[in-house]
Scaffold this active site. Structure first.
Site, PDB file in Angstrom:
ATOM      1  N   ASN A 163     -33.971  -0.201  30.505  1.00 25.33           N
ATOM      2  CA  ASN A 163     -32.649  -0.222  29.885  1.00 25.33           C
ATOM      3  C   ASN A 163     -32.846   0.166  28.424  1.00 25.33           C
ATOM      4  O   ASN A 163     -33.302  -0.631  27.610  1.00 25.33           O
ATOM      5  CB  ASN A 163     -32.062  -1.634  30.015  1.00 25.33           C
ATOM      6  CG  ASN A 163     -30.667  -1.735  29.412  1.00 25.33           C
ATOM      7  OD1 ASN A 163     -30.163  -0.773  28.835  1.00 25.33           O
ATOM      8  ND2 ASN A 163     -30.065  -2.896  29.531  1.00 25.33           N
ATOM      9  N   ARG A 197     -30.970   2.182  33.717  1.00 24.58           N
ATOM     10  CA  ARG A 197     -29.575   1.801  33.533  1.00 24.58           C
ATOM     11  C   ARG A 197     -28.906   2.871  32.659  1.00 24.58           C
ATOM     12  O   ARG A 197     -29.358   3.155  31.549  1.00 24.58           O
ATOM     13  CB  ARG A 197     -29.496   0.458  32.819  1.00 24.58           C
ATOM     14  CG  ARG A 197     -28.069   0.077  32.566  1.00 24.58           C
ATOM     15  CD  ARG A 197     -27.958  -1.078  31.625  1.00 24.58           C
ATOM     16  NE  ARG A 197     -26.548  -1.365  31.422  1.00 24.58           N
ATOM     17  CZ  ARG A 197     -26.087  -2.029  30.393  1.00 24.58           C
ATOM     18  NH1 ARG A 197     -26.903  -2.466  29.462  1.00 24.58           N
ATOM     19  NH2 ARG A 197     -24.800  -2.261  30.276  1.00 24.58           N
ATOM     20  N   HIS A 205     -20.046  -2.717  33.063  1.00 23.00           N
ATOM     21  CA  HIS A 205     -20.648  -3.886  33.731  1.00 23.00           C
ATOM     22  C   HIS A 205     -20.541  -3.783  35.252  1.00 23.00           C
ATOM     23  O   HIS A 205     -20.610  -4.790  35.960  1.00 23.00           O
ATOM     24  CB  HIS A 205     -19.947  -5.216  33.348  1.00 23.00           C
ATOM     25  CG  HIS A 205     -20.123  -5.630  31.918  1.00 23.00           C
ATOM     26  ND1 HIS A 205     -19.108  -6.212  31.196  1.00 23.00           N
ATOM     27  CD2 HIS A 205     -21.193  -5.585  31.102  1.00 23.00           C
ATOM     28  CE1 HIS A 205     -19.543  -6.496  29.977  1.00 23.00           C
ATOM     29  NE2 HIS A 205     -20.800  -6.116  29.899  1.00 23.00           N
ATOM     30  N   ARG A 214     -16.386  -7.759  19.535  1.00 21.67           N
ATOM     31  CA  ARG A 214     -15.368  -6.736  19.814  1.00 21.67           C
ATOM     32  C   ARG A 214     -13.992  -7.364  19.953  1.00 21.67           C
ATOM     33  O   ARG A 214     -13.854  -8.450  20.514  1.00 21.67           O
ATOM     34  CB  ARG A 214     -15.683  -5.985  21.107  1.00 21.67           C
ATOM     35  CG  ARG A 214     -16.938  -5.153  21.038  1.00 21.67           C
ATOM     36  CD  ARG A 214     -17.068  -4.268  22.280  1.00 21.67           C
ATOM     37  NE  ARG A 214     -18.435  -3.818  22.414  1.00 21.67           N
ATOM     38  CZ  ARG A 214     -19.157  -3.957  23.530  1.00 21.67           C
ATOM     39  NH1 ARG A 214     -18.634  -4.499  24.612  1.00 21.67           N
ATOM     40  NH2 ARG A 214     -20.395  -3.522  23.560  1.00 21.67           N
ATOM     41  N   GLU A 263     -28.718  -7.935  36.696  1.00 23.86           N
ATOM     42  CA  GLU A 263     -28.508  -6.486  36.712  1.00 23.86           C
ATOM     43  C   GLU A 263     -29.801  -5.729  36.993  1.00 23.86           C
ATOM     44  O   GLU A 263     -29.796  -4.696  37.650  1.00 23.86           O
ATOM     45  CB  GLU A 263     -27.889  -6.040  35.373  1.00 23.86           C
ATOM     46  CG  GLU A 263     -26.429  -6.457  35.272  1.00 23.86           C
ATOM     47  CD  GLU A 263     -25.879  -6.434  33.861  1.00 23.86           C
ATOM     48  OE1 GLU A 263     -26.234  -7.335  33.078  1.00 23.86           O
ATOM     49  OE2 GLU A 263     -25.091  -5.538  33.539  1.00 23.86           O
TER      50      GLU A 263
END
Ligand code: ADP
Length: 399
Positions: free
Chosen positions: A7, A91, A180, A241, A385
């Protein structure tokens, strides 16, 4: 069979080597400050403590070399040579409308991913660097791309179109993509398995609440709506965010503060969310929960506002699916913060949900946290993940 999961961020590279026979992690780690000064690699072989080494990593190729050196090292390594790495799973943040599934990486696929760079200028180029570095060092190891957006490609048009001039979609690909996806897919699948049901028969709402956060409506096994949009900025209030805001605020603040639109959006990405709401106190929910308990009103406001937004999304997805059977919490906050789950739960009585507060207090494991009488099953399912990426890589490389 061992699969290396990569990743890659702009200055970091996270990795896990997974033994797919037992689905166990052999080693994991992170390279940080790549291309900046003081770069380092933290390597953690299973069952041993983490070792952090300061090394010069001018680029990602150097980082991949250190990853391999650590994995094959005589004392901290977990394999004897590169030959024991059978495949690599990457990823990739954005697959645009091009990729509704994971794919084996070849030159054509790499070119198609590069076309999506425009849609995720912060993430995709970094992901590509990771791919190219691995290709350079391990040219004969098959590689697979697993996209954050792929699972959401099943959304109907009414869920992904914005109320904007159609040309923006047609010409510039402005639409909801969602992110996601690997986690929402993994967690909804796992929830159905735990319940002994077929995912195809269920209406599931997954709340992935980490630093980045999103809610997805999974109806009959596919994503039908999700809260992140064209970028990961839309939807829930997150660590830093803003989530949903009136777009007119961008122009207004840009004029008031003499900032460009890009600079205001940067504030929305990095200085907003619960960090902004708490007056800059923290983006970490552990700090906010403690501060709120000690009487910090801004921290309390941040938590209230955060949970209210999560509850609103659950309500809207219950409406869009015409019902909900299961609500699942996952990721750092979803798995560990009982207070957040309790506060969100307080808005959901009308759906017939009822939490068992004792079970809700249990941390970080697969558990049903609703009462026997609750009409909607509520559960916690830790996400993974990396394992999901490794499984996709195994499936596609046929190893
Ligand atoms: P990322 O999106 O970066 O992967 P995570 O899923 O790790 O983020 O989520 C980070 C958030 O999870 C932080 O706000 C942190 O407070 C919360 N969190 C992580 N672990 C715990 C824990 N053990 N107890 C309470 N909160 C936790």
């Amino acid at each position: 069979m061992n699969i290396l999961v990569i990743n890659c961020g702009s200055s970091s590279l996270k990795y896990q080597l997974i033994d797919m026979e037992k689905e166990t992690v052999l080693a994991k780690g992170i390279c940080e400050r790549i291309g900046i000064d003081e770069s380092s690699i933290s390597h953690e072989p299973a069952g041993k403590s983490k070792i952090t080494t300061k090394v010069d990593m001018p680029d990602h190729t150097a980082a991949v070399k250190y990853v391999i050196a650590n994995l094959t090292d005589a004392s901290v390594g977990v394999v004897t040579s590169l030959d024991e790495i059978d495949a690599i799973g990457h990823r990739i943040v954005h697959g645009g409308e091009e990729f509704a599934n994971s794919v084996i990486l070849d030159d054509t696929v790499i070119a198609a991913i590069e076309k999506c760079n425009d849609l995720a200028p912060l993430h995709n180029p970094a992901n590509m660097i990771g791919i190219n570095s691995c290709k350079e060092i391990m040219p004969n190891v098959p590689m697979v791309a697993v996209f954050d957006t792929a699972f959401h490609q099943t959304m109907p048009r009414k869920a992904y179109l914005y109320g904007l001039p159609y040309e923006y979609y047609d010409k510039y690909k402005v639409r909801r993509y969602g992110f996601h996806g690997t986690s929402h897919d993994f967690v909804s699948n796992r929830a159905a398995k735990i319940l002994g049901k077929d995912r195809a028969d269920l209406k599931i709402i997954v709340c992935h609440l980490g630093n980045g956060a999103s809610v997805t409506a999974v109806k009959n096994g596919i994503s039908v709506d999700t809260s992140m949009g064209f970028t990961p900025l839309e939807g829930l209030i997150m660590g830093t965010r803003s989530g949903d805001i009136d777009p007119a605020i961008i122009g207004y603040i840009s004029e008031k503060k003499g900032l460009s639109a890009e600079e205001v959006i940067d504030v929305c990405n990095k200085e907003s969310g619960v960090l902004g709401l708490s007056g800059g106190l923290s983006s970490d929910f552990r700090d906010l929960t403690t501060a709120a308990l000690e009487g910090d009103t801004k921290a309390a406001d941040a938590l209230e506002t955060y949970c209210y937004r999560v509850a609103k999304y659950i309500g809207s997805y219950a409406a869009s699916m015409n019902g909900v059977d299961v609500i699942v919490y996952t990721a750092g906050i979803g798995e560990n913060n009982a207070k957040v789950r309790e506060m969100v739960g307080q808005y959901l009585g009308y759906l017939g949900t009822e939490l068992d507060l004792e079970k809700n207090a249990i941390r970080g494991e697969e558990i049903i946290i609703s009462t026997e009488e609750s009409r909607v099953i509520t559960m916690v399912v830790p996400t993974n993940e990396e394992l999901a990426i490794a499984r996709e890589t195994k499936r596609l490389t046929g190893k």
